[in-house]
Design an enzyme around this catalytic site. Structure first.
Site, PDB file in Angstrom:
ATOM      1  N   HIS A 208      37.089  48.745  34.924  1.00 33.21           N
ATOM      2  CA  HIS A 208      37.717  49.831  35.696  1.00 33.21           C
ATOM      3  C   HIS A 208      39.283  49.814  34.994  1.00 33.21           C
ATOM      4  O   HIS A 208      39.853  50.484  35.037  1.00 33.21           O
ATOM      5  CB  HIS A 208      37.746  49.438  37.158  1.00 33.21           C
ATOM      6  CG  HIS A 208      38.400  50.043  38.215  1.00 33.21           C
ATOM      7  ND1 HIS A 208      37.771  50.932  38.960  1.00 33.21           N
ATOM      8  CD2 HIS A 208      39.756  49.815  38.595  1.00 33.21           C
ATOM      9  CE1 HIS A 208      38.958  51.344  39.531  1.00 33.21           C
ATOM     10  NE2 HIS A 208      40.019  50.883  39.565  1.00 33.21           N
ATOM     11  N   GLU A 209      39.660  48.474  35.187  1.00 30.90           N
ATOM     12  CA  GLU A 209      41.194  48.135  34.577  1.00 30.90           C
ATOM     13  C   GLU A 209      41.490  48.824  33.207  1.00 30.90           C
ATOM     14  O   GLU A 209      42.349  49.254  33.054  1.00 30.90           O
ATOM     15  CB  GLU A 209      41.675  46.851  34.677  1.00 30.90           C
ATOM     16  CG  GLU A 209      41.423  46.208  36.179  1.00 30.90           C
ATOM     17  CD  GLU A 209      42.164  47.161  37.318  1.00 30.90           C
ATOM     18  OE1 GLU A 209      43.236  47.712  37.040  1.00 30.90           O
ATOM     19  OE2 GLU A 209      41.554  47.142  38.417  1.00 30.90           O
TER      20      GLU A 209
ATOM     21  N   HIS B 238      42.347  52.216  33.294  1.00 30.43           N
ATOM     22  CA  HIS B 238      43.644  52.372  33.715  1.00 30.43           C
ATOM     23  C   HIS B 238      44.709  52.073  32.284  1.00 30.43           C
ATOM     24  O   HIS B 238      45.610  53.118  32.100  1.00 30.43           O
ATOM     25  CB  HIS B 238      44.190  51.497  34.833  1.00 30.43           C
ATOM     26  CG  HIS B 238      43.738  51.870  36.113  1.00 30.43           C
ATOM     27  ND1 HIS B 238      44.339  53.051  36.588  1.00 30.43           N
ATOM     28  CD2 HIS B 238      43.030  51.349  37.040  1.00 30.43           C
ATOM     29  CE1 HIS B 238      43.597  53.016  38.025  1.00 30.43           C
ATOM     30  NE2 HIS B 238      43.041  52.089  38.213  1.00 30.43           N
TER      31      HIS B 238
ATOM     32  N   GLU C 217      43.512  56.841  38.780  1.00 29.44           N
ATOM     33  CA  GLU C 217      41.831  56.218  39.291  1.00 29.44           C
ATOM     34  C   GLU C 217      40.895  57.242  38.661  1.00 29.44           C
ATOM     35  O   GLU C 217      39.948  56.857  38.697  1.00 29.44           O
ATOM     36  CB  GLU C 217      42.297  56.322  40.800  1.00 29.44           C
ATOM     37  CG  GLU C 217      40.961  55.748  41.771  1.00 29.44           C
ATOM     38  CD  GLU C 217      41.309  54.010  41.742  1.00 29.44           C
ATOM     39  OE1 GLU C 217      42.451  53.582  41.104  1.00 29.44           O
ATOM     40  OE2 GLU C 217      40.447  53.329  41.803  1.00 29.44           O
TER      41      GLU C 217
END
Lengths: 506, 506
Positions: free
Chosen positions: B253-254, B257, B292
């Site tokens: 997830h990160e 980003h 996101e």
């Protein structure tokens, strides 16, 4: 908070931020971040300078009355502002540009072991630093103005006779040691697990009294200590699997620095008295030399003492049973106190380190004074190494090019290492005199009484006093090498079975 | 650089410094440093605001002509300056004070599971945020003004019908799933070595394309990504020895980003187009929702896909032979896509996560609109959880007190999580349409083509475009939930053997 305190607090915050940015750059930052980081540092530095030179800051400092401490803070701010105003903006800019270029060229020159590559930049650097000295002003020698940036109040006039006395002592002592058989120290280069080294080093630092609720230990290429107020004081070490002493004594050294910073009185946080306003550096210690006195006191006077290893060697041996299984306390103590001339300053032992420092000081003073030309520097270096250490310098990389300092524009910082040794012995002698029971406590592994005495007498004051004031308050006299010489004679006399009377220079 | 560029660069440097101070506080700082750090952050924030509101900055922005990109930067700066000017200084000060108090009280209230403790502060926080909304201005609902801080251009008018449609889809789909047998997922809670988890997570991040020469992975209590220009983009993860999914999918997830930030065009570094001037945050992504969309695209669309684990499960199994020896790819894929209603947002699966978000958005919008009183909030929360998730809320800690957002004064950020899901599917559908060979590349474990398409179409632009402009440029339309609903129907229809026609809401 009055206006002066509010403005000083803001400036100290900015200095702490600069320290954080530098800590991160040296311990955490990925390689790709360096150019952006340089810009961030430049922006914060420029803002800090702006705040310092805001006429309203000077006016606020002039209005300060009240406590002695507050007035000292105001005086220090006014002195820094006056000095900053004397430095032409153009010179600051040229120095900043030259520093980044010179460090790059120096690194390449050192890799190629070619002084000629670096010489034109060093010539320019010496020239700009002479201009800086002229701008800052001095009474005696231009080098005094630069010395003052690191060791306020120190002059060539004080320094030279002190160094002459040290050299007259150290060189014969070294010769006498060289005539004796050397102890074995091969086991220091056996294999020592990195994780265990780090864990043990930190445990020993905590045992000294380093508070990890207000600090942490990381790894970096060059060990250092840095603080962002007394509440956050970080240290680093360099761990090598085949060299135990590096991380071990490096950590004890940085721990001394760190305990100084952690011991500053809370009321001095965010004030001028924890700010190096000319160096744009947040720091609680009175000077570079005073700071070094504490790192060396804890590393050498305590950490390399016989009593220390009589207590802690079993723990070390238990941590590294394979490497140290066949070594005993006495052998370990002798090994970590071996004196052996070497070409590289950062690898030098406690005694020869001073000789490395003194040769640099002699040469940089002569460069700044215009008494030595840059082109003659390597020959002068090599001659001095031969005379003091008895070694031939095989190439520039292991000679005149070994240190980063001159390429970074640092002229005047070298003396503080040896000043630190001298002060450390003066402070330690004063502590033992005032608290005769300290040595027994140390022999039991109780470091709190010594730390308490140092905190009460030195650490808590931050930068309230000049190094000379502090030394005089605590020991009753200015710089005095005798306690240091006595310590060296006693220690090495016994370690190398010398007739110490003969070596002494009283 | 012209004057506007120079001033914007300085402001961006300050925002990067704020990010660094926050990163350090969350990953490295010893506990003792927090009070000093708060002061350092306050000092840099105040200086940044000063620079933003310097009339010379506004004047410099008005003089900008030239490229479209440069003009957009100037317009964004002018809009931020105008907004900042509309916020009364007194309100900013009250909000800052209340935020620090409210977060402290919230933490204690959550520990005691006592909403009553927190209610008076929340009442005041809602009131100040309504004042903030009035100051910022809006056309429709006051909540629009706050939404705009996180998702420029988004309004209640757009959001509500979108969320109604999602809820009308998700709730029946969840019910249908609940009627099916659940796959086993117990093995995710076996013992997984922390060091191996970290090493593997980072290796998978690098395989996606995360450049660790410009980044690094650390641990923190709450995972996050943060950037100090595209050259230094750091991520964190939380490692739990008895929960594999946390660190694994958290890192992916990160990484999404981080790759967004690393993909911003170098020319946009140190400009307004990598600055959130109202949020005082250095960031390259167009909005919270757009950001996101990328974390969720990489985590969910790629990282939780069957193709991904068909490729990477053997590596995972080899890393954890004891924990995963008796598990096969299909079982693992099913386990990491289990849908199961739960009380806690941060533990929710991909489908029920939206329901958690939508209930918060409904409630915070009503609070800001004055349609719901703070005292009625817990009952409204619990009723919504019952209706959407079918669960009874046993206490406030597992209900209305679970999130820090409201105590931190964040109203309007929650929608961006679900907006991100919607956008992710729109972008992904566009990518597959424009590059039909992408899926084959992904099935071979080649992520560079997808990353390249995303960089060309989204990442490189930084904050040049509003989220709506970007979405329209790339996909040809505004927010459209259909690709997202199709994806969920397809995935869960197959995983839970549903008759997907019945569940669809076209």
């Amino acid at each position: 908070m009055n206006d002066f305190q509010r403005r000083s607090a803001e400036i100290n915050d900015l200095l702490c931020v600069l320290n954080i940015l530098n800590w991160d750059a040296r311990t955490q930052m990925p390689a790709g971040g360096s150019a952006a980081r340089a810009q961030q540092l430049a922006t914060i530095s420029a803002l800090t300078q702006e705040k310092l030179l805001d006429p309203a800051y000077e006016a606020s400092a002039r209005e300060v009355g009240g406590s002695d401490v507050e007035e000292r803070a105001a005086q220090q701010a006014l002195a820094a502002i006056a000095a900053l105003k004397r430095i032409p903006t153009q010179l600051t800019r040229e120095l900043a540009l030259l520093k980044s270029e010179a460090q790059e060229v120096w690194a390449r020159a050192r890799a190629a072991s070619d002084f000629g590559m670096f010489a034109p930049l060093l010539t320019r650097m010496v020239d700009l630093n002479r201009q800086l000295a002229e701008a800052l002003g001095y009474d005696g020698h231009p080098y005094d103005a630069l010395l003052n940036l690191y060791e306020p109040g120190l002059t060539v006039e004080t320094l030279l006779p002190l160094f002459d006395r040290l050299r007259a002592h150290h060189v014969p002592l070294l010769r006498a040691i060289q005539e004796q058989p050397q102890p074995r120290s091969d086991f220091l280069n056996r294999s020592y697990g990195a994780a265990e080294q780090k864990r043990l080093s930190l445990a020993l630092a905590q045992k000294f009294g380093y508070d990890t609720a207000r600090g942490r230990l990381d790894e970096s290429a060059h060990p250092f200590e840095i603080s962002f107020t007394r509440q956050d004081v970080r240290i680093t070490t360099r761990i090598q699997e085949n060299f135990l002493s590096g991380a071990l004594f490096g950590t004890l050294h940085e721990t001394g620095h760190a305990m100084y910073e952690q011991g500053v009185r809370p009321e001095l946080s965010r004030t001028v008295l924890t700010s190096d306003l000319l160096g744009l550096y947040a720091v609680g210690g009175a000077s570079y030399g005073t700071h070094e006195s504490q790192s060396r006191l804890w590393e050498n006077r305590i950490g390399r003492s016989r009593a220390y290893w009589e207590l802690h060697f079993p723990q070390l041996q238990a941590t590294f049973p394979e490497a140290l299984g066949d070594v005993d306390t006495a052998a370990f103590y002798r090994a970590v106190n071996t004196v052996r001339p070497s070409l590289i300053r950062v690898e030098a032992d406690e005694l020869t380190y001073d000789l490395h420092i003194m040769l640099r000081v002699e040469l940089e003073r002569a460069l700044i004074g215009g008494e030595l030309a840059v082109e003659d520097l390597p020959a002068a270096w090599n001659a001095r190494v031969k005379a003091d250490l008895g070694l031939e310098v095989p190439d520039d990389a292991r000679g005149v090019l070994q240190d980063i300092h001159w390429s970074a524009g640092m002229f005047g910082s070298f003396p503080t290492y040896t000043i630190g040794n001298v002060m450390a012995s003066q402070f330690y002698a004063a502590a033992l005199e005032q608290r005769p029971q300290l040595e027994e406590a140390l022999a039991r592994g109780e470091y709190a009484p010594l730390l308490g005495w140092l905190t009460d007498n030195i650490y808590q004051h931050g930068r309230t006093y000049t190094p000379h004031e502090l030394l005089t308050r605590v020991t009753g006299r200015g710089l005095d090498p005798q306690p240091y010489l006595d310590y060296l004679d006693g220690k090495y006399g016994e370690l190398y079975s010398l007739d110490t009377q003969e070596e002494q220079t009283r």
